[in-house]
Each structure stands twice: as structure tokens, then as C-alpha cells.
Design an enzyme around this catalytic site. Structure first.
Site, PDB file in Angstrom:
ATOM      1  CD  GLU A 140      -2.679  -1.317   2.539  1.00  0.00           C
ATOM      2  OE1 GLU A 140      -2.035  -1.085   3.594  1.00  0.00           O
ATOM      3  OE2 GLU A 140      -3.880  -1.698   2.552  1.00  0.00           O
ATOM      4  CG  ASP A 178     -11.609  -8.392   0.224  1.00  0.00           C
ATOM      5  OD1 ASP A 178     -10.649  -7.638   0.441  1.00  0.00           O
ATOM      6  OD2 ASP A 178     -12.463  -8.657   1.098  1.00  0.00           O
TER       7      ASP A 178
HETATM    8  C1  LIG Z   1      -1.909 -11.190   5.048  1.00  0.00           C
HETATM    9  C2  LIG Z   1      -3.061 -10.440   4.458  1.00  0.00           C
HETATM   10  C3  LIG Z   1      -3.692  -9.494   5.436  1.00  0.00           C
HETATM   11  C4  LIG Z   1      -4.853  -8.726   4.880  1.00  0.00           C
HETATM   12  C5  LIG Z   1      -4.944  -7.310   5.426  1.00  0.00           C
HETATM   13  C6  LIG Z   1      -6.199  -6.658   4.916  1.00  0.00           C
HETATM   14  N1  LIG Z   1      -6.308  -5.247   5.127  1.00  0.00           N
HETATM   15  C7  LIG Z   1      -6.268  -4.904   6.552  1.00  0.00           C
HETATM   16  O1  LIG Z   1      -6.566  -3.582   6.788  1.00  0.00           O
HETATM   17  C8  LIG Z   1      -7.482  -4.610   4.457  1.00  0.00           C
HETATM   18  C9  LIG Z   1      -8.573  -5.564   4.078  1.00  0.00           C
HETATM   19  C10 LIG Z   1      -8.956  -5.855   2.800  1.00  0.00           C
HETATM   20  N2  LIG Z   1     -10.010  -6.732   2.803  1.00  0.00           N
HETATM   21  C11 LIG Z   1     -10.297  -7.036   4.116  1.00  0.00           C
HETATM   22  C12 LIG Z   1     -11.239  -7.895   4.715  1.00  0.00           C
HETATM   23  N3  LIG Z   1     -12.102  -8.621   3.973  1.00  0.00           N
HETATM   24  N4  LIG Z   1     -11.259  -7.982   6.074  1.00  0.00           N
HETATM   25  C13 LIG Z   1     -10.395  -7.258   6.826  1.00  0.00           C
HETATM   26  N5  LIG Z   1      -9.457  -6.430   6.313  1.00  0.00           N
HETATM   27  C14 LIG Z   1      -9.409  -6.309   4.956  1.00  0.00           C
END
Ligand SMILES: CCCCCCN(CO)Cc1c[nH]c2c(N)ncnc12
Length: 227
Positions: free
Chosen positions: A11, A195
């Protein structure tokens, strides 16, 4: 000094590419990039994922690097059905969906002597809306809920929507909102959808993290020209 905060390297990188990094300071097992953009002083970092990490980094930006406002850029899961992958949303306020003291009669997301919701800065939000208008970009606004869980179930997503009236979901904004509320620092949060936060969200996240991070980063750079 303006603090630019992300959770993940993916990011932050597209933002770092657009600014003039003057110095890198290692502190608190992290790297803080001191940079210039459009004659503005910036401190940039990614906190690592989650509420504790992002609260720590936001506090360091404010207390050690004297950031006078915090702008967050990153990705999020969609809760509103009309939010599609790649869409942009800014937070009107943030909350923490994984706080549960309901056995004592408190509402979900509430800690005694604190707040359920932390308001984001209205003037930064109006700048974002004018930038979106100028660039003819769609920009939604809404409540964004945070918790230390990656949400990938329709049932949990719907519970968060019903309980907090949230439009999107992630893992840092509620904590950074609390820090900025505590230290009286304006907070702005921009997220691009990666997503649907339903079954299969992990696959979409992996596929769209980089692309959606760039969408958010590109918009944030345009914002920086106006503040
Ligand atoms: C190893 C991977 C780590 C994923 C981190 C996700 N970020 C957290 O800020 C954003 C995010 C995108 N989609 C999400 C979701 N469905 N639930 C929680 N957080 C998110």
C-alpha cells in the site's frame, strides 16, 4: 508535517515512488520515510497489519515526527453491495467491530470512557470529494469498521453491517481514529476495495491487493496537491 500511513508495504510503495524521500529513520522496529511532495513535509510508513501496529505507528508519527494530520491509504473489503473491487471510499467515521463488553450492558464496539465511533476530518473529506469531482472519479463515503480479523464470511459481514452500519471493513482505521481522537489530530482515511469480505475474499485480496493499492495511492497523491 503530514503523516501518510498504510498497513502494508504494497500500500505504501506506490506512494513512496511519487515523493522525494530525503531521509529514512529507523525507530520502533519500523522505517519512517521523511519526504517532500509539492513543497510539503511528509512522514510516511507502513505499520504492519492490525489495530495495535497501526495505533503504534500513528502515535509515533504524531509524537515523535510531529505530524499535524494523519492520512491513511490502503485497501478494504466491501460491505455495501454497490462497492465493487477497485472502487474508492473515504471514512466518515471509524469503529472497532471486535470490541465486545455487551455482558456489562455496553454496546458492541464500546469501551467505557471512550467512544464507539471516531469522526474523520470533515475538511479533508470535502477536499477528497472536490478532487474526485475534478478528476471525474467515483468516490463513496461511509462508516468503515476495523477489527483484528480478515473478514471472509457473508454472515460476519452482514453482522458488522447491521451492528455498525458500516460500508467497508479493514483492520486499522478504528485504532488510528482512536489515536487521532485522543491526541486531537485530524484523521483522513481512503481505501480502495480489494474484495467482497465474503467466502473467497482471501483469493480476491491476493489478486487485487497491488492494483487496488495503486488506485488508493494515486488518489492520495492528487489529494496532497490540494492540502
Ligand atoms: C496477510 C493479508 C492481510 C490482509 C490485510 C487486509 N487489510 C487490513 O486492513 C485490508 C482488508 C482488505 N479486505 C479485508 C477484509 N475482507 N477484512 C479485513 N481487512 C481487509
Amino acid at each position: 508535517m503530514i503523516g501518510i500511513l498504510c498497513a502494508m508495504r504494497e500500500e505504501l510503495e506506490p506512494i513512496l515512488e511519487e515523493v522525494e524521500v530525503k531521509e529514512v529513520v529507523e525507530y520502533g522496529k519500523n522505517k519512517f520515510y521523511l519526504a517532500k511532495f509539492d513543497n510539503k513535509d511528509l512522514v510516511l510508513a507502513y505499520s504492519k497489519i492490525g489495530k495495535v501496529n497501526s495505533a503504534t505507528t500513528a502515535t509515533i508519527m504524531i509524537e515523535k515526527f510531529k505530524a499535524k494530520k494523519i492520512l491513511f491509504s490502503g485497501v478494504a473489503g466491501a460491505i455495501d453491495e454497490d462497492l465493487k473491487i477497485g472502487d474508492l471510499i473515504i471514512a466518515t467515521k471509524t469503529c472497532q467491530h471486535d470490541i465486545d463488553l455487551t455482558v456489562f450492558g455496553y454496546p458492541y464496539g464500546y469501551i467505557p470512557e471512550s467512544e464507539v465511533y471516531f469522526e474523520c476530518d470533515k475538511s479533508l473529506n470535502s477536499i477528497a470529494k472536490s478532487v474526485a469531482k475534478k478528476l471525474n472519479l467515483k468516490l463513496k463515503e461511509g462508516i468503515i469498521a476495523s477489527g483484528d480479523q480478515f473478514i471472509h464470511s457473508k454472515e460476519k459481514k452482514e453482522w458488522i453491517k447491521k451492528t455498525f452500519n458500516a460500508s467497508a471493513i479493514e483492520m486499522e482505521g478504528g485504532a488510528v481514529g482512536c489515536v487521532c481522537f485522543t491526541l486531537n489530530i485530524p484523521f483522513f482515511m481512503l481505501r480502495a476495495i480489494s474484495d467482497s469480505a465474503e467466502e473467497g475474499a482471501g483469493i480476491d485480496f491476493d489478486e487485487f491487493l497491488e492494483e487496488s493499492s495503486k488506485v488508493s495511492a494515486k488518489f492520495l497523491i492528487e489529494m496532497l496537491k490540494e492540502i
